[in-house]
Scaffold this active site. Sequence first.
Site, short mmCIF file in Angstrom:
data_model
loop_
_atom_site.label_atom_id
_atom_site.label_comp_id
_atom_site.label_asym_id
_atom_site.label_seq_id
_atom_site.Cartn_x
_atom_site.Cartn_y
_atom_site.Cartn_z
N GLU A 90 9.15 -35.42 -0.05
CA GLU A 90 8.05 -35.93 0.74
C GLU A 90 6.96 -36.34 -0.26
OE1 GLU A 90 6.75 -33.07 3.61
OE2 GLU A 90 8.69 -32.95 4.62
N GLN B 279 -5.45 -47.29 2.49
CA GLN B 279 -4.75 -48.43 1.87
C GLN B 279 -3.76 -47.92 0.86
OE1 GLN B 279 -7.30 -51.83 0.63
NE2 GLN B 279 -6.28 -51.72 -1.37
N ASP B 280 -2.57 -48.52 0.86
CA ASP B 280 -1.55 -48.24 -0.16
C ASP B 280 -1.48 -49.42 -1.11
OD1 ASP B 280 1.14 -46.42 1.63
OD2 ASP B 280 -0.79 -45.78 0.77
N ASN B 281 -1.46 -49.15 -2.39
CA ASN B 281 -1.34 -50.19 -3.41
C ASN B 281 -0.04 -50.02 -4.17
OD1 ASN B 281 -3.90 -51.15 -2.73
ND2 ASN B 281 -4.92 -49.87 -4.25
N ARG C 287 -3.73 -51.61 -17.51
CA ARG C 287 -4.58 -52.00 -16.37
C ARG C 287 -5.74 -51.02 -16.29
NH1 ARG C 287 -1.46 -55.09 -12.29
NH2 ARG C 287 0.70 -55.40 -13.02
N HIS D 187 -10.87 -49.19 -14.26
CA HIS D 187 -11.51 -49.73 -13.06
C HIS D 187 -12.11 -48.65 -12.18
CE1 HIS D 187 -8.24 -53.05 -13.49
NE2 HIS D 187 -9.22 -53.22 -14.36
N LYS E 101 -8.23 -41.91 -5.49
CA LYS E 101 -6.90 -42.49 -5.63
C LYS E 101 -5.86 -41.39 -5.79
CE LYS E 101 -9.02 -46.44 -7.91
NZ LYS E 101 -9.35 -47.09 -9.20
N HIS F 71 -10.52 -45.46 -13.79
CA HIS F 71 -9.07 -45.20 -13.82
C HIS F 71 -8.34 -46.36 -14.50
CE1 HIS F 71 -4.99 -45.32 -11.83
NE2 HIS F 71 -4.98 -44.17 -12.48
N TYR G 47 -0.13 -46.26 -5.25
CA TYR G 47 -1.26 -45.34 -5.07
C TYR G 47 -2.01 -45.60 -3.77
CZ TYR G 47 -3.61 -49.14 -7.69
OH TYR G 47 -4.06 -50.34 -8.15
N LYS H 28 -9.48 -60.50 -17.19
CA LYS H 28 -10.60 -59.71 -16.66
C LYS H 28 -10.77 -58.41 -17.46
CE LYS H 28 -10.19 -57.10 -12.89
NZ LYS H 28 -10.04 -56.63 -11.48
N ASP H 29 -9.68 -57.73 -17.75
CA ASP H 29 -9.77 -56.44 -18.43
C ASP H 29 -10.19 -56.57 -19.89
OD1 ASP H 29 -7.13 -54.64 -16.61
OD2 ASP H 29 -9.22 -55.09 -16.12
C1 LIG Z 1 -7.08 -53.58 -6.71
C2 LIG Z 1 -6.80 -54.69 -5.74
C3 LIG Z 1 -6.57 -55.98 -6.16
N1 LIG Z 1 -6.32 -56.96 -5.24
C4 LIG Z 1 -6.05 -58.31 -5.74
C5 LIG Z 1 -7.14 -58.88 -6.61
C6 LIG Z 1 -6.40 -59.73 -7.61
O1 LIG Z 1 -6.25 -61.04 -7.09
C7 LIG Z 1 -5.03 -59.09 -7.72
C8 LIG Z 1 -4.85 -58.27 -8.97
O2 LIG Z 1 -5.95 -57.39 -9.06
P1 LIG Z 1 -6.23 -56.61 -10.41
O3 LIG Z 1 -5.98 -57.50 -11.57
O4 LIG Z 1 -7.60 -55.97 -10.27
O5 LIG Z 1 -5.11 -55.48 -10.37
P2 LIG Z 1 -5.00 -54.25 -11.40
O6 LIG Z 1 -5.42 -54.66 -12.75
O7 LIG Z 1 -3.68 -53.64 -11.18
O8 LIG Z 1 -6.14 -53.26 -10.85
C9 LIG Z 1 -5.86 -51.94 -10.45
O9 LIG Z 1 -5.59 -51.23 -11.60
C10 LIG Z 1 -6.24 -50.01 -11.85
C11 LIG Z 1 -5.26 -49.10 -12.53
C12 LIG Z 1 -6.87 -49.33 -10.71
O10 LIG Z 1 -7.06 -48.11 -10.70
C13 LIG Z 1 -7.36 -50.13 -9.59
O11 LIG Z 1 -6.91 -49.55 -8.39
C14 LIG Z 1 -7.03 -51.54 -9.59
O12 LIG Z 1 -8.20 -52.17 -10.04
O13 LIG Z 1 -4.90 -58.23 -6.57
C15 LIG Z 1 -6.29 -56.72 -3.89
O14 LIG Z 1 -6.08 -57.64 -3.08
N2 LIG Z 1 -6.54 -55.45 -3.45
C16 LIG Z 1 -6.78 -54.41 -4.32
O15 LIG Z 1 -6.97 -53.27 -3.86
#
Ligand SMILES: Cc1cn([C@H]2C[C@H](O)[C@@H](COP(=O)(O)OP(=O)(O)O[C@H]3O[C@H](C)C(=O)[C@H](O)[C@H]3O)O2)c(=O)[nH]c1=O
Length: 181
Positions: free
Chosen positions: A28, A46-48, A59, A62, A72, A119, A132, A167-168
């Site tokens: 589970e 929300q689930d990511n 990544r 953030h 998270k 994170h 997550y 971005k990062d």
């Molecule tokens: C986070 C997020 C992103 N998006 C869209 C926005 C961008 O167009 C695309 C990629 O987003 P991003 O580049 O911010 O994704 P990660 O670099 O994986 O970001 C995550 O990575 C680190 C580890 C984290 O802890 C955060 O939860 C989250 O910021 O997904 C969404 O539509 N919903 C969301 O909740």
Amino acid sequence: MKKISTKLQGLHIIEPDVFGDNRGFFMESYSSSKFAELGVDHLFVQDNHSLSVEAGVLRGLHYQLNPKAQTKLVRVAAGAIYDVVVDIRKNSPTFRQWVGVILSEANKRQLLVPQGCAHGFCTIVPNTQVLYKVDEYYSPEHDRGILWNDPALAIDWLTSNPILSEKDKKHPLLQDAEINF
Ligand SMILES: Cc1cn([C@H]2C[C@H](O)[C@@H](COP(=O)(O)OP(=O)(O)O[C@H]3O[C@H](C)C(=O)[C@H](O)[C@H]3O)O2)c(=O)[nH]c1=O
């Protein structure tokens, strides 16, 4: 199921019960009642799910500003990550300190990341899938970041030349970042 505390307040490792047999395993991965017994009683909304195709994908770091700060609950369905959490709560006794934990398909460990922490993770193997839950919806207006290699944090990411999003690559240092925790 076990909850293991860390030096950062509210940051816990969760080890779910895993039932293995000759077919594989069952667990589970989340149960609101069983997690609540451990004090993890957040209402996740929300689930990511992210896939990183290479090892060395980083990544982060953030966070979302209040009032859209997120708790998270992170786990790895395939592959492995080095997950890093930085305390950015100004009045915390561990402000600016960080913790790194390996989360993997093999160890099935989960990480509960509290609000007020930045994170990020770096993948250890290719084709790593991270899942997550968050207790606040994504809000681009409140989305912020801190530079992964901020010298004041001196995070050892276990990799020297990570693969980053544009971005990062551009986040500010913690000393210059907008924080309201
Ligand atoms: C986070 C997020 C992103 N998006 C869209 C926005 C961008 O167009 C695309 C990629 O987003 P991003 O580049 O911010 O994704 P990660 O670099 O994986 O970001 C995550 O990575 C680190 C580890 C984290 O802890 C955060 O939860 C989250 O910021 O997904 C969404 O539509 N919903 C969301 O909740």
